[in-house]
Write an enzyme that holds these catalytic residues in place. Sequence first.
Site, short mmCIF file in Angstrom:
data_model
loop_
_atom_site.label_atom_id
_atom_site.label_comp_id
_atom_site.label_asym_id
_atom_site.label_seq_id
_atom_site.Cartn_x
_atom_site.Cartn_y
_atom_site.Cartn_z
CG ASP A 137 -6.16 -13.99 45.29
OD1 ASP A 137 -7.32 -14.47 45.22
OD2 ASP A 137 -5.79 -12.99 44.65
CD GLU A 193 -19.61 7.51 20.36
OE1 GLU A 193 -19.24 6.89 21.39
OE2 GLU A 193 -19.26 7.20 19.21
CE LYS A 230 -14.74 10.71 29.94
NZ LYS A 230 -14.73 9.47 30.60
CG ASP A 279 -19.37 8.12 36.01
OD1 ASP A 279 -18.20 7.71 35.91
OD2 ASP A 279 -19.81 8.70 37.01
CE1 TYR A 313 -16.05 2.86 24.29
CE2 TYR A 313 -17.93 3.32 25.69
CZ TYR A 313 -16.59 3.05 25.55
OH TYR A 313 -15.79 2.96 26.65
CE LYS A 319 -13.39 12.98 32.28
NZ LYS A 319 -12.29 13.15 33.21
CB CYS A 352 -28.53 4.70 71.61
SG CYS A 352 -30.01 4.65 70.59
CB CYS A 363 -32.43 3.50 74.19
SG CYS A 363 -30.92 2.70 73.64
CB CYS A 405 -28.08 1.36 69.52
SG CYS A 405 -29.05 0.98 70.98
CB CYS A 426 -32.91 0.62 71.21
SG CYS A 426 -32.83 2.17 70.33
S1 IVH Z 1 -14.10 5.77 23.32
C1 IVH Z 1 -11.23 2.32 25.80
N1 IVH Z 1 -16.56 6.45 23.93
O1 IVH Z 1 -14.16 7.14 29.10
C2 IVH Z 1 -11.27 3.73 25.29
N2 IVH Z 1 -15.06 6.06 25.73
O2 IVH Z 1 -12.02 8.84 30.12
C3 IVH Z 1 -12.55 3.97 24.58
N3 IVH Z 1 -16.05 6.24 27.97
O3 IVH Z 1 -11.64 4.69 28.97
C4 IVH Z 1 -12.67 5.41 24.29
N4 IVH Z 1 -18.11 6.72 27.27
O4 IVH Z 1 -14.05 3.95 29.58
C5 IVH Z 1 -15.34 6.13 24.41
N5 IVH Z 1 -18.80 7.00 24.30
C6 IVH Z 1 -17.58 6.69 24.77
C7 IVH Z 1 -17.33 6.59 26.17
C8 IVH Z 1 -16.03 6.28 26.61
C9 IVH Z 1 -17.32 6.52 28.33
C10 IVH Z 1 -14.95 5.99 28.93
C11 IVH Z 1 -14.01 4.89 28.54
C12 IVH Z 1 -12.65 5.55 28.51
C13 IVH Z 1 -12.85 6.72 29.42
C14 IVH Z 1 -11.83 7.83 29.17
#
Ligand code: IVH
Length: 677
Positions: free
Chosen positions: A47, A122, A124, A126, A231, A319, A413, A416, A431, A436
Amino acid sequence: MGLAKPVENYTQSEAASLAQQLRDQLADYSQAYYTQDAPLVEDHVYDELYRDLEQLEAAFPVIVTNDSPTQKVGGQVLPGFTKVTHEIPMLSMGDVFSEAELAAFDQRLRKNTATEIEYNVELKIDGLAIDLIYEEGRFVRGATRGNGTIGEDITQNLKTIKAIPQKLTRPVSIEVRGECYMPKAAFADLNQKREAEGQEPFANPRNAAAGSLRQLDAKVAAARQLSAFIYTIVTFDDVQATTQSEALHVLAELGFNVNPTSVVCQNMAEVQAFIEQYQGTRNDLAYGIDGVVLKVNDLALQRQLGNTVKVPRWEIAYKFPPEEAETVVREIEWTVGRTGVVTPTAVMDPVQLAGTTVSRASLHNADMLRDKDVRLLDTVLLHKAGDIIPEISQVVLDKRPSDSQVYAVPTTCPSCGHDLVHLDEEVALRCINPMCPAQMKEQLTHFASRNAMNIDGLGPRIITQLLAKELIHDVADLYRLTADDLAQLDKFKEKSINNLLNAIDASRQNSLERLLFGLGIRHVGAKAARLLAEHFQTLAALMASDQETIITVDTIGTIIADSLVTYFADSQVQTLMAELEAVGVNLTYTGVTKAQAATSDSYFNGKTVVLTGKLEQYTRGELKQLLEDNGAKVTGSVSKKTDALIAGQDAGSKLEKAQSLAIPVINEAGLDNYLAQ
Ligand code: IVH
């Protein structure tokens, strides 16, 4: 950085030459993003240089060049991301770590609302939260969460993700939110590639996805195989939904990718069952999850409950406890890769972890080994990065033997004995001995591999023996092997001797790109090798070219060009090339050019073909290339215009669709016949 003096104190010629330096530098940096997936500098460095260039060009408009990055209007390489304001803030989410806390959340809601509560539960995912805006059915803006109020505009990068529709099934205006993620397989591939290149691996798919979306060059993001689940509906004029579960249906109908696993639960027992189900099967999912999310299903009740300053009162994340295992380190093994990168691996007592038995974990590089201070006989905690890659989280210091010694990182190494070095700013130890044996073995294996010279039957086991018996020292020696030589190998009888000699002999006729890729020149992948071979036609022409000439080849930048120039300038390399010529290896491009492909009499010539399912003999890329060489057009989805579907194993909806449209389906076994036609 910043300019050395006020811009008005520059003469025009000073400004012109400095501006050109800056342009070259900036071009190198963006090239690094693109070809290497590895930024050379941090974004802010880019930047700042960019702003210096802008200042100079603004003060001296005559020095502006057409190819200046400042002139690429809406170009892919942006000096940084534009900030966007989220009209409705993207809040974070409360989280709990035990079933008791989850039950307390439910109790509190029931008490405060004095009603029965239904939850949409739902997974969660990652990844990282994204916000998407559609106007009249068209994707117009995508952003990161940022600080919740201000995010970064990453529209260009999100446009490269197939799971994010460019156009909805109806011309509606809507803002939605969801999760962008990197599938586990893509994460494993990416890290493997990074390590082989001597780069720091990403810690988990979330970081990998975030790193990919934060690339200024959309081509890099495009190469990273990201995906997304949506979602939440944020604003929608035409909302028909009264519950979260209905909202998910609406999203799916509009064409969004919606995670299919969510369920509506009437009570905590049902929630518990869902949690247990996915805690048990999360390792089998193609994407990482780190828990489950409970959302009050009734949207009116959600509004009534509202938010605290930080989080909605109507949703909570549970979690999963981290999957960890304890074991003892017995050995640290150092392996030398093809390019000389030396990586440490901890060898441990086997232990069960997240569905598999684990006994080895990469320590990635010497710095990481030192940072974690892993020692022999240490008890360590293991986890799986991104749910798949075993990694040492920490040493259990209480269990460290009292006479333990800091592990001494090798300075030479393991193969060698040559001194190990750090190149440039790399974290990796290398190396740099071109002779080698460990590198030689990897190089020869790569040379013989399917995408390179494709010498059937010449694998690591045989190469190791050939090297140990000093029957070969380099790739040219392969072409001098005799039946008598091969007779010295383990279990090698007449038939295997002939087969191998024939396979080696056949490889002499390969088109130049296979050799170029097989040589293992840094940064020269299969695709670059093909482009180079097609452009230069002969090895001699490529060897005679300088950097400026090489970069005129489409998509080949300075990093690849410099690497080629350095490689071919080496006198040992030049000798090797002369030897390859002497032993009769073809050094010209004999592949099919696009023009030739159009006149091909192959079955596939002029046909539109779709690939689906898992193939055994080919990677997707290889088969696509092969079909294109045969004059086919390979497209992504089945329609009335499709002439044939090539279906591997576990083919799904594309196969069904092809069958319903009565489109010919070719399986892998039948493919060779068609290709031979
Ligand atoms: S609803 C933007 N539903 O978990 C907030 N979040 O630890 C939306 N995440 O920031 C919340 N799966 O990035 C929602 N089925 C799900 C999710 C989910 C993953 C994430 C989301 C949130 C973070 C919070």
